[in-house]
Design an enzyme around this catalytic site. Structure first.
Site, PDB file in Angstrom:
ATOM      1  N   SER A 129       0.836  -1.201   0.000  1.00  0.00           N
ATOM      2  CA  SER A 129       0.000   0.000   0.000  1.00  0.00           C
ATOM      3  C   SER A 129       0.877   1.260   0.000  1.00  0.00           C
ATOM      4  O   SER A 129       1.793   1.354  -0.827  1.00  0.00           O
ATOM      5  CB  SER A 129      -0.953  -0.043   1.200  1.00  0.00           C
ATOM      6  OG  SER A 129      -1.934   0.947   1.081  1.00  0.00           O
ATOM      7  N   ASP A 186      -8.256  -3.961  -7.168  1.00  0.00           N
ATOM      8  CA  ASP A 186      -7.771  -3.104  -6.074  1.00  0.00           C
ATOM      9  C   ASP A 186      -7.791  -1.622  -6.490  1.00  0.00           C
ATOM     10  O   ASP A 186      -7.170  -1.229  -7.467  1.00  0.00           O
ATOM     11  CB  ASP A 186      -6.339  -3.550  -5.712  1.00  0.00           C
ATOM     12  CG  ASP A 186      -5.757  -2.733  -4.564  1.00  0.00           C
ATOM     13  OD1 ASP A 186      -6.462  -1.836  -4.044  1.00  0.00           O
ATOM     14  OD2 ASP A 186      -4.592  -2.997  -4.194  1.00  0.00           O
ATOM     15  N   HIS A 313      -7.766  -4.958  -1.867  1.00  0.00           N
ATOM     16  CA  HIS A 313      -6.548  -4.307  -1.367  1.00  0.00           C
ATOM     17  C   HIS A 313      -5.984  -5.070  -0.175  1.00  0.00           C
ATOM     18  O   HIS A 313      -4.798  -4.959   0.133  1.00  0.00           O
ATOM     19  CB  HIS A 313      -6.845  -2.851  -0.987  1.00  0.00           C
ATOM     20  CG  HIS A 313      -5.597  -2.069  -0.673  1.00  0.00           C
ATOM     21  ND1 HIS A 313      -4.530  -1.992  -1.545  1.00  0.00           N
ATOM     22  CD2 HIS A 313      -5.244  -1.343   0.420  1.00  0.00           C
ATOM     23  CE1 HIS A 313      -3.562  -1.247  -0.997  1.00  0.00           C
ATOM     24  NE2 HIS A 313      -3.971  -0.850   0.193  1.00  0.00           N
TER      25      HIS A 313
END
Lengths: 580, 573
Positions: A129, A186, A313
């Site tokens: 991330s 995502d 995600h």
């Protein structure tokens, strides 16, 4: 195809999964800027050192100044991240750069890293991330410093840099060090393609409460998908127009009325389909198209896809487990991404664009022979002039001989070829590493040293300075082809911009002659004389300037002799060079 | 029908991508949003179109035109004829010199002229983005007003304009494809909207209206054509006309319905991130034509059924694709190279004590064959430049020409003498009336027009004469004609009338040359011993001497006293 993911990216499958695990762990440990772990490889008993960076879901750590929070990169730290033609420096996300700068000091002093460098161990920078961008910048930082050749693995990372950023990476041959895993839906890897908005904040807040674990099941936001993906799709369509050679005259006008994200993907992308399959893509234009098109809405409704775009995600570890654990080949075809015909056409255009660049390169290969032939002629011209004891510069300026005319035709012939190359580079119509190719830089440098004096002679022969000002002024009459070629050499030698201007020797001399007549011996002029003297000594010394400038009757020698002795600080050394 | 084009590089049509980029951005939405806003407000003008100006941000302006809510949405189909409108002749091109405008739009535009003129003055001061938008007839006014404004802004525009219309009818007979202005127009048209096709033959226009007039309408700018299923952007006027005509025939029978473009946009925005219809096969064998067919299908047009010629479009796209900045750079250097070759030829000739004109005429050097090749290349290049300028609207064409006319003048002065040489070598007479190409005539006209305007550069000092080319590119034609006259003067069989006329020609030619010499506008090379000019002089001198009448003139004095030996030499300091 039919390879394991590890083979595809040159790392052991096991390692990849461990790296991902550490990346996720680091992301959720905001108290530590990064985690370090040594991973042993079972079959050959070697080990790799992994550094994984923490993340942040605070909106200000993602978007600074709206709409895109971009900033020019610090070329002091990242000297290669710039365009060698007129494209300017690379642009990166300012918040990510700030977070990287915050961690840099601690990182450079990390003892595990020092040890790894010493023992020449493989280092992997990793990030999940918003840890991803830090890993990318750290990898680049160490590539720039040449202290080690780290690998970079990111999982669900947002985009960091613009087109120049990616171009510079590929030019330097660093692209293969970067591998980015992206889940099919995502939202985070796509988020930077749309301008900062309330929807962005909702998404980040959702993940923040999820990662903070204060709230196990925060309510997911809804209604963002259309806005975020719509704007991102605008970027992909704009780039597709370019790939397809769109000639609609309104394209540029329209672009000036809309906000398009500057960020573009770079490095190798691995798209995970969600069912254990993956698709590896290296062509950056294709990556951008896939990023958008594979997340398009199909049969399923918007709410379902929207939910998936959040859930995925957090799905990297389980997906990688599927991919890496059994060691079975990861079958990878575009079909698994379920792309539409429109999307396939965009990919075809991306592929064709690459082909076009290779074809252009091939054509340049033919030009190279022509350039060599012309340069050979000009070298002969130079030698012949020297035999007549008038440097070729002065001979060309007089334009009295047949040879001078032929040299002028050669000059124009070569200008045509290099101008064509220059325009292609500006439009990214040649492979990214073109300006790094040794044979190109060498040939260009020879061309610049041999032919630019002729352009200068032509310029001052026709007193063009009266119309345009001095030959050498920023953005002035000096043909850009020479500026670019000079930059290539300076970049290769890691020298500052403007330090390799030996081909401008004659322009400095001519302009000084004119300026002295106009202004007399001002302080500024005296300094310039001294500079010319020193340059001469240095360039004759390193053979980047030929000693025919020192011939008895050359413009330089005549000019220099006429200077009052008190304004010739290097008089003795130059007299020696001239042979007095 | 399709041949395998093995060696051809695939081309792509990006109509769908451009359309997608537009509908996913906020630009069109922001423009449309103002229209209902305007219609909700008070009618400020006693007209069927209302207008307002707004500033969404400090650096942007939007001008909106919309039909008054109380007016009927549709103009009367009878207003579909085209009326000549000389005020807009600045849009005229060589092909279409006089501009005609749709009557309904023109009447409305004229009735608003006072208001619009004030608005124009106000907008001329603005900087930043300027959006001019309008719906139905309001869109026609928006287009006309944008053209009116662009014309008044000239080259130094402070702001960046764009004109966006929604469902507006075609407005005129002029095309803008070769004009930079074309890029400022964006027209949104829904396949459900009967208005844009109102004045087309198969549309709702009364069957009595003249067909030839109706088809004289030309679309300009980019059309964003939409259907329920998607959208595509086209800028090919023939294709746009075709699509509109097909749409017209399909809507014609239906009821007049008001299309809500806000709704159209919302639908398209959703569609933009949806996968399109699935087709068989992974790759497109012919990405360009297959792409256009697919894009047309999206907007509800069956390319095969309606005979849409994608081959022509592909060929045009191919020509365009070849012309890049890189190829232009190469071409420019080639042109310079050819000129250098010719300059060298002139210099070599002069060194042999000859004019390059005579050398070429007599074929003195072996290099002459290539000279003809360079002449050909240069002529083609300049013909192309002139043609490009002619396709542009007057003003724009003029400023395009200004950029290159200096080089064009040098070209004319260098190359026309060589064409004259060929003409007389092949036995021609009176080049100016019988042999001169339109290209030279046009370039000379441009030069004369420019010379009337005051410029900072006057003729330089006479020191420069030696490097100059002769100003009058037809100088040698005058010399040749003078030689022919002189021959007739000396010819035993000539009648007294012929002699008199020839003598008159001689005197005129003498005056002409005197003037050239006084202005230092002939190159000194003409006085070289073996030049055609000197040949003429010797013949002329002989006939003066033979006539025994002691004729004298400034030229005779100049020549007899060998003053030309000093002509063009630098003055003593």
């Amino acid at each position: 195809m039919g390879e394991t993911v590890g083979n595809l990216i040159g790392l052991n499958d096991e390692v990849i999964h461990s790296v991902a695990t550490l990346a996720v762990e680091a992301h959720n440990s905001p108290s530590k800027q990064f985690l370090v772990k040594k991973i042993k490889i079972r079959h050959d008993l070697s080990s790799v050192v992994v550094l994984a960076f923490s993340g942040s879901m605070l909106p200000e750590d993602w978007f600074g100044q709206p709409p895109f929070g971009e900033t020019e990169i610090d070329t002091g730290k990242f000297p290669s991240l710039t365009s060698l033609n007129d494209g300017g420096d690379a642009v990166v996300n300012g918040s990510f750069l700030r977070r990287f700068n915050d961690v840099l000091d601690k990182l450079s002093h990390a003892k595990e890293l020092k040890a790894a460098i010493e023992k020449k161990k493989q280092v992997v920078f990793a990030g999940y991330s918003s840890g991803g961008p830090i890993a990318i910048l750290a990898t680049l930082y160490f590539l720039e410093n040449q202290t080690l050749s780290p690998r970079c693995l990111t999982f669900g990372s947002p985009l960091v840099g613009d087109r120049i950023f990616g171009h510079a990476l590929r030019r330097e041959g660093w692209s293969d060090y970067f591998t980015h895993f992206v889940m099919k839906y995502d939202i985070i890897p796509r988020i930077m393609l749309s301008p900062s908005s309330t929807e962005h904040k909702q998404i980040l807040n959702y993940f923040k409460s999820k990662f903070d674990k204060k709230n196990i099941n925060p309510a997911p936001p809804s209604g963002f998908y259309l806005t975020v993906m719509g704007k991102a799709s605008s970027v992909a369509s704009y780039e597709a127009c370019h790939l397809m050679g769109c000639r609609n005259p309104s394209l540029d006008i329209i672009k000036s009325f809309i906000e398009l994200s500057p960020y573009r993907p770079s490095g190798t992308y691995i798209f995970c389909t969600g069912n254990g399959n993956l698709v590896v893509v290296k062509n950056p234009n294709a990556v951008l198209q896939i990023l958008i098109h594979c997340a398009e809405l199909g049969e399923s409704n918007t709410a379902e896809v929207e939910k998936r775009s959040l859930d995925e995600h957090s799905a990297y570890l389980s997906e990688l487990k599927k991919i890496c654990s059994d060691g079975s080949p990861a079958t990878a075809t575009l079909n698994d991404l379920g792309l539409s015909p429109q999307a396939m056409r965009c990919l075809q255009a991306a592929e064709e664009f690459e082909n076009r660049r290779l074809r252009n390169l091939e054509n340049i290969g033919k030009y190279m022979k022509k350039i060599e032939v012309e340069l050979k002629e000009l070298r002969k011209y130079k030698e012949n002039a020297q035999i007549r004891r008038v440097g070729y510069y002065d001979s060309f300026k007089l334009q009295n001989e047949n040879d001078d005319f032929r040299a002028n035709v050669s000059r124009l012939e070569l200008a045509g070829i290099w101008d064509e190359i220059k325009e292609m580079l500006k439009e990214f119509e040649l492979p990214d590493d073109f300006e790094k190719k040794r044979e190109i830089i060498d040939l260009g440098t020879e061309y610049r040293r041999l032919v630019e004096p002729l352009d200068i002679a032509n310029f001052y022969r026709h007193s063009k300075d009266k119309e345009t000002g001095a030959y050498v002024i920023g953005g002035g009459p000096r043909p850009k082809r020479y500026r670019f070629i000079q930059r290539w050499l300076e970049h290769r030698e890691k020298k500052p911009f403007g330090s390799r201007s030996e081909s401008l020797f004659w322009a400095d001399v001519e302009q000084l002659g004119i300026d002295i007549k106009k202004k007399g011996y001002l302080q500024e002029i005296k300094e310039r004389i001294q500079q010319v003297e020193r340059n001469l000594i240095a360039w004759i010394g390193d053979r980047s300037l030929d000693d025919d400038v020192l011939l008895e009757n050359s413009t330089f020698v005549k000019w220099w002799r006429d200077l009052p002795p008190q304004h010739k600080p290097e008089s003795d050394r130059i007299k020696k060079l001239i042979g007095e | 029908m399709k041949r395998r084009r093995m060696n051809q590089v695939p081309l792509f049509s990006s109509a769908g991508e451009l359309a997608n980029m537009l509908v996913t951005s906020n630009l069109i939405e922001a423009a449309w949003a103002k229209i209902p806003e305007l219609q909700r407000g008070q009618s400020a003008l006693p007209s069927s179109v209302q207008t307002m100006v707004d500033h969404p941000t400090p650096n942007s302006t939007i001008v909106v035109f919309a039909p008054s809510p109380d007016s009927t949405q549709y103009p009367h189909p009878q207003g579909g004829d085209l009326v000549p409108y000389p005020d807009f002749d600045f849009l005229g091109t060589k092909e279409c010199p006089s501009v005609s405008i749709n009557r309904a739009a023109l009447t409305l535009f004229e009735s608003l002229k006072n208001h619009l003129s004030g608005l124009k003055t106000e907008l001329n001061k603005k900087e930043g983005q300027l959006i001019i938008t309008g719906h139905s007839l309001g869109g026609s006014i928006a287009s006309l007003f944008t053209l009116y404004l662009l014309n008044s802004m000239g080259k130094e525009r402070k702001c960046r304009p764009i004109c966006i219309t929604f469902g507006s009818p075609l407005i005129g007979n002029f095309g803008l494809q070769h004009s930079h202005w074309n890029s400022f127009f964006l027209h949104l048209v829904s396949d459900k909207d009967p208005l844009p096709t109102l004045f087309l033959p198969s549309g709702r226009s009364a069957p009595t209206s003249s067909h030839s007039q109706a088809t004289a309408y030309k679309p300009f700018g980019t059309y964003l054509l939409c259907s329920e299923l998607g959208c595509a952007c086209f800028d090919d006027p023939d294709l746009i006309l075709k699509v509109l005509t097909v749409a017209a025939s399909e809507v014609a029978g239906g009821l007049l319905q008001v299309v809500d473009y806000g709704e159209v946009l919302r639908n398209l925005k959703n569609r933009a991130i949806c996968k399109g219809p699935q087709l068989a096969g992974e790759r497109f064998a012919y990405p360009f034509s297959d792409g256009i067919v697919m894009e047309l299908k999206t907007i509800g047009i069956d390319a095969a059924k309606h005979n849409i010629d994608t081959t022509r479009m592909e060929a045009e796209a191919r020509t365009l694709a070849k012309k890049t900045k890189a190829s232009d750079a190469k071409e420019l250097n080639d042109i310079k190279k050819y000129m250098v070759m010719l300059e060298w030829y002139k210099k070599k000739s002069n060194e042999a004590n000859k004019c390059y004109y005579d050398c070429f005429k007599n074929g003195d050097f072996q290099r002459d064959v290539r000279i003809e090749e360079f002449m050909g290349q240069l002529t083609t290049y300049w013909e192309d430049m002139v043609a490009q300028a002619e396709r542009k609207p007057q003003e724009e064409g003029a400023s395009f020409r200004t950029a290159w006319f200096q080089s064009a003048t040098t070209f004319r002065r260098m190359v026309e003498p060589l064409d004259i040489a060929i003409f007389y070598r092949d036995g021609g007479r009176d080049y100016i009336n019988n042999g001169r190409s339109p290209l030279y005539k046009l370039l000379e006209k441009l030069y004369e027009e420019a010379a009337k305007k005051p410029t900072r550069e006057g003729p330089d000092s006479k020191n420069k004469v030696s490097v100059l080319l002769t100003d009058d590119s037809c100088f040698w034609a005058h010399v040749e004609d003078a030689i022919l006259s002189c021959q007739s003067l000396n010819h035993a069989n000539s009648t007294p009338e012929q002699r008199e006329s020839s003598w008159k020609n001689m005197v005129e030619f003498g005056e002409y040359v005197t003037k050239q010499i006084e202005n230092f506008s002939v190159s000194p090379e003409i006085f070289l011993e073996q030049s055609s000019f000197m040949k003429w002089w010797r013949m002329y001198e002989a006939s003066i001497d033979a006539s025994g009448n002691f004729y004298t003139s400034p030229l005779v004095n100049f020549m007899k006293s060998h003053k030309y030996d000093d002509y063009g030499l630098p003055e003593e300091a």
